[in-house]
Design a protein around this motif. Structure first.
Motif, PDB file in Angstrom:
ATOM      1  N   PRO A 255      -4.238  -4.477   2.743  1.00 55.56           N
ATOM      2  CA  PRO A 255      -3.390  -5.339   3.519  1.00 55.56           C
ATOM      3  C   PRO A 255      -2.570  -6.365   2.977  1.00 55.56           C
ATOM      4  N   GLY A 256      -1.343  -6.734   3.561  1.00 56.90           N
ATOM      5  CA  GLY A 256      -0.440  -7.581   3.088  1.00 56.90           C
ATOM      6  C   GLY A 256       0.510  -7.228   2.123  1.00 56.90           C
TER       7      GLY A 256
ATOM      8  N   GLY B 249      -1.945  -2.231   6.980  1.00 60.37           N
ATOM      9  CA  GLY B 249      -2.793  -2.222   5.942  1.00 60.37           C
ATOM     10  C   GLY B 249      -3.387  -1.275   5.333  1.00 60.37           C
TER      11      GLY B 249
END
Length: 158
Positions: free
Chosen positions: A70-71, A135
């Motif tokens: 994720p991110g 993600g």
């Protein structure tokens, strides 16, 4: 070590009193060597990413690799195939600088990972595709036609 201890001027670490808050040398050494060494050394540093978790599914038609990352953005990933070795990597750099009247604060960070997978010869490497959503990086590795499982069929006895 969670206890702060004043060391006598002679440098002795022996326990001459009955203070139970003072760790013995053997307890102190045991505490050091029984810890997870990387966490002891890096507890105050930005360690970046840990190796992302991966699920691999084997279906009749393909292998599916799902990686929890994720991110990130799609453009953050590098996916390469070299000699039946699939490599997935990313590298991020971050810099922040804050200037005030009498000080400057500058922080920077770096994070990267690389995961590699040896692909079986049954993968049709011309049809591999990847998708990144919410993600999860998903990589579909279709199997060659001759490697796909054939459905069960009944054979009549003559």
């Amino acid at each position: 070590m969670s206890n702060l201890v004043s060391v006598p001027k002679n440098g002795s670490l022996s326990n001459n009193n009955s203070n139970t808050n003072f760790p013995s040398v053997s307890n102190w050494l045991e505490d050091i060597f029984n810890r997870d060494l990387p966490s002891v050394l890096t507890s105050n540093f930005n360690t970046g990413l840990s190796l992302p978790k991966v699920n691999i599914k084997d279906t009749a038609d393909a292998f599916l690799i799902e990686m929890a990352v994720p991110g990130f953005k799609k453009s953050d990933f590098n996916i390469d195939l070299d000699n039946e070795v699939l490599s997935i990597s990313t590298e991020t750099k971050e810099e922040n600088e804050q200037k005030e009247d009498n000080y400057t604060r500058r922080e920077f960070g770096y994070a990267s990972f690389k995961r590699t997978f040896n692909l079986p010869e049954t993968v049709d490497d011309e049809k591999i595709n990847a998708n990144y959503k919410e993600g999860i990086l998903s990589i579909l590795l279709p199997k060659k036609e001759e490697a796909k499982q054939k459905p069960i069929r009944s054979i009549k006895i003559s």
